[in-house]
Write an enzyme that holds these catalytic residues in place. Sequence first.
Site, PDB file in Angstrom:
ATOM      1  N   ASP A 148     -11.808 -10.856  -0.933  1.00  0.00           N
ATOM      2  CA  ASP A 148     -13.073 -11.105  -0.239  1.00  0.00           C
ATOM      3  C   ASP A 148     -14.141 -10.216  -0.859  1.00  0.00           C
ATOM      4  OD1 ASP A 148     -12.317  -8.692   0.985  1.00  0.00           O
ATOM      5  OD2 ASP A 148     -11.976  -9.590   2.948  1.00  0.00           O
ATOM      6  N   HIS A 178     -10.097  -6.535  -2.168  1.00  0.00           N
ATOM      7  CA  HIS A 178     -11.146  -6.384  -1.148  1.00  0.00           C
ATOM      8  C   HIS A 178     -12.365  -5.745  -1.816  1.00  0.00           C
ATOM      9  CE1 HIS A 178      -8.711  -7.732   2.152  1.00  0.00           C
ATOM     10  NE2 HIS A 178      -7.746  -6.892   1.811  1.00  0.00           N
ATOM     11  N   GLU A 209      -5.659 -10.967  -1.468  1.00  0.00           N
ATOM     12  CA  GLU A 209      -6.504 -10.807  -0.270  1.00  0.00           C
ATOM     13  C   GLU A 209      -7.988 -10.753  -0.641  1.00  0.00           C
ATOM     14  OE1 GLU A 209      -5.189  -7.513   2.192  1.00  0.00           O
ATOM     15  OE2 GLU A 209      -3.083  -7.877   1.738  1.00  0.00           O
ATOM     16  N   GLU A 213       0.821  -1.230   0.000  1.00  0.00           N
ATOM     17  CA  GLU A 213       0.000   0.000   0.000  1.00  0.00           C
ATOM     18  C   GLU A 213       0.849   1.273   0.000  1.00  0.00           C
ATOM     19  OE1 GLU A 213      -2.546  -0.593   3.409  1.00  0.00           O
ATOM     20  OE2 GLU A 213      -3.381  -2.449   2.606  1.00  0.00           O
ATOM     21  N   ASN A 258       2.317  -4.849  -3.326  1.00  0.00           N
ATOM     22  CA  ASN A 258       0.951  -5.300  -3.050  1.00  0.00           C
ATOM     23  C   ASN A 258       0.085  -4.083  -2.725  1.00  0.00           C
ATOM     24  OD1 ASN A 258      -0.858  -7.559  -2.493  1.00  0.00           O
ATOM     25  ND2 ASN A 258      -0.757  -6.972  -0.329  1.00  0.00           N
TER      26      ASN A 258
HETATM   27  O1  G3I Z   1      -3.558  -8.306  18.867  1.00  0.00           O
HETATM   28  C1  G3I Z   1      -4.438  -7.335  19.440  1.00  0.00           C
HETATM   29  C2  G3I Z   1      -4.976  -7.830  20.730  1.00  0.00           C
HETATM   30  O2  G3I Z   1      -3.922  -7.983  21.631  1.00  0.00           O
HETATM   31  C3  G3I Z   1      -6.015  -6.839  21.237  1.00  0.00           C
HETATM   32  O3  G3I Z   1      -6.602  -7.315  22.397  1.00  0.00           O
HETATM   33  C4  G3I Z   1      -7.115  -6.598  20.207  1.00  0.00           C
HETATM   34  C5  G3I Z   1      -8.130  -5.558  20.623  1.00  0.00           C
HETATM   35  O4  G3I Z   1      -8.600  -4.810  19.529  1.00  0.00           O
HETATM   36  O5  G3I Z   1      -6.484  -6.153  19.046  1.00  0.00           O
HETATM   37  C6  G3I Z   1      -5.577  -7.083  18.490  1.00  0.00           C
HETATM   38  O6  G3I Z   1      -5.029  -6.528  17.355  1.00  0.00           O
HETATM   39  C7  G3I Z   1      -5.854  -6.530  16.198  1.00  0.00           C
HETATM   40  C8  G3I Z   1      -5.093  -7.239  15.092  1.00  0.00           C
HETATM   41  O7  G3I Z   1      -5.818  -7.161  13.895  1.00  0.00           O
HETATM   42  C9  G3I Z   1      -4.825  -8.704  15.411  1.00  0.00           C
HETATM   43  O8  G3I Z   1      -6.012  -9.384  15.573  1.00  0.00           O
HETATM   44  C10 G3I Z   1      -6.162  -5.105  15.807  1.00  0.00           C
HETATM   45  O9  G3I Z   1      -6.990  -4.491  16.768  1.00  0.00           O
HETATM   46  C11 G3I Z   1      -6.812  -5.064  14.455  1.00  0.00           C
HETATM   47  O10 G3I Z   1      -6.871  -3.708  14.050  1.00  0.00           O
HETATM   48  C12 G3I Z   1      -5.980  -5.851  13.450  1.00  0.00           C
HETATM   49  O11 G3I Z   1      -6.656  -5.793  12.212  1.00  0.00           O
HETATM   50  C13 G3I Z   1      -5.946  -6.310  11.092  1.00  0.00           C
HETATM   51  C14 G3I Z   1      -5.711  -5.199  10.078  1.00  0.00           C
HETATM   52  O12 G3I Z   1      -5.082  -5.741   8.936  1.00  0.00           O
HETATM   53  C15 G3I Z   1      -4.826  -4.101  10.653  1.00  0.00           C
HETATM   54  O13 G3I Z   1      -4.569  -3.137   9.700  1.00  0.00           O
HETATM   55  C16 G3I Z   1      -6.800  -7.399  10.471  1.00  0.00           C
HETATM   56  O14 G3I Z   1      -6.899  -8.503  11.378  1.00  0.00           O
HETATM   57  C17 G3I Z   1      -6.171  -7.856   9.141  1.00  0.00           C
HETATM   58  O15 G3I Z   1      -7.089  -8.684   8.484  1.00  0.00           O
HETATM   59  C18 G3I Z   1      -5.904  -6.657   8.278  1.00  0.00           C
HETATM   60  O16 G3I Z   1      -5.273  -7.098   7.102  1.00  0.00           O
HETATM   61  C19 G3I Z   1      -5.004  -6.125   6.091  1.00  0.00           C
HETATM   62  C20 G3I Z   1      -3.778  -6.570   5.346  1.00  0.00           C
HETATM   63  O17 G3I Z   1      -2.716  -6.795   6.243  1.00  0.00           O
HETATM   64  C21 G3I Z   1      -3.376  -5.544   4.286  1.00  0.00           C
HETATM   65  N1  G3I Z   1      -4.478  -5.250   3.395  1.00  0.00           N
HETATM   66  C22 G3I Z   1      -5.736  -4.903   4.053  1.00  0.00           C
HETATM   67  C23 G3I Z   1      -6.132  -5.964   5.053  1.00  0.00           C
HETATM   68  C24 G3I Z   1      -7.479  -5.669   5.661  1.00  0.00           C
HETATM   69  O18 G3I Z   1      -7.417  -4.490   6.410  1.00  0.00           O
END
Ligand code: G3I
Length: 346
Positions: free
Chosen positions: A266, A235, A264, A158, A199
């Site tokens: 969906d 996405h 990715e 990105e 990507n």
């Molecule tokens: O690990 C913490 C945990 O300790 C905490 O208790 C909890 C409370 O909110 O948060 C957890 O972290 C989360 C993390 O995912 C792991 O689960 C974050 O809040 C959450 O914001 C994070 O979201 C991820 C996101 O990227 C962050 O930008 C999504 O799971 C993940 O699917 C998403 O993936 C991205 C790709 O990497 C890049 N392209 C877009 C895609 C979708 O956004």
Amino acid sequence: MKPLIIALALVLAAPLPAYAHPRAPRDLRELAHQSGIRIGTAVDIAALRGEADYRKVLNREFTHVTAENAMKWESVEPQRGVYTWADADTLVDNARRNGQRVRGHTLVWHNQLPAWLTAGVADGTIGNDELRSILRDHITTEVRRYKGKIRAWDVVNEVVEEDGTMRKTIWLDRLGPGYIADAFRWAHRADPQAKLFINDYNLEWNAPKIETTLALVKDLQARGVPIHGAGFQGHLGIQYDYPGDWANVMRRFADLGLEIAVTELDARMVLPVTEEKLETQATYYSRALTDCLSVAACKELTVWGFTDRHSWVPGWFDGQGSACLFDENLAKKPAYRALLAVRSPR
Ligand code: G3I
């Protein structure tokens, strides 16, 4: 009797049309083998460890895996110099045992950076020269750790804004645009066999982003930077039109000699779920696969999670969800069956 034998021999000798397979694929793994592309998914490591039904479907269906979060910087180096590889290792080990190749995600991004890094840059305790060597060490350490075990890395993620300018991140701000070439060179040095990707999202249709990314790739290639692939996140939302020109965009990148991957995929929807929306969603998935299959350089199609039980969508888009191929109970949705029905032109 004789004419019958001759007729039978003729039928058996007739070549099958290129797209015909002896029978429809039973599952995505078989579809991947028949069509010649790898079909992958992002993996939630807690679910992989803790949910037997999740693990079963993951390993039955998919021949490629990406860590949804476990290889990101905040996951692997939450404190400076303290590496936590357990989750990423779990994914890589599970992949080896189940005949899955791995996409590494991601080395340079502006999100999910560890707090020690962002705070240090913000308060000036990490200067620009130091930041550059921190980035080099991060890339080198992570790529080396999984040398030979990662088929493809999302090296930069990105890096272009929607309006076609370079994304304003700490990397661009502190290191200048050369950080992108540096990242590819460092990754290549650490694992010369890994395919190195740029990507991005909305690269399926957003003209300014497409043009800038193409120009960036050409510039990198002209300078001899090792870049091997372009990843389209994919996405999608079924409330928007399907990006109908996607195959042509893929082709423009393929024409630069790059491998193409859908990284990715969906297709979310505005809730509640209806039969009609699920049918529409099915066409988005099958069109994405058809587009990938229509471009010889497209070698991988990865979905961003395979079950609505673990999907990033509801947490990010209010009132939206049901974006995956399987529902919360791991029942197959129409989109799953639509993928199996796609006939490969290869
Ligand atoms: O690990 C913490 C945990 O300790 C905490 O208790 C909890 C409370 O909110 O948060 C957890 O972290 C989360 C993390 O995912 C792991 O689960 C974050 O809040 C959450 O914001 C994070 O979201 C991820 C996101 O990227 C962050 O930008 C999504 O799971 C993940 O699917 C998403 O993936 C991205 C790709 O990497 C890049 N392209 C877009 C895609 C979708 O956004």
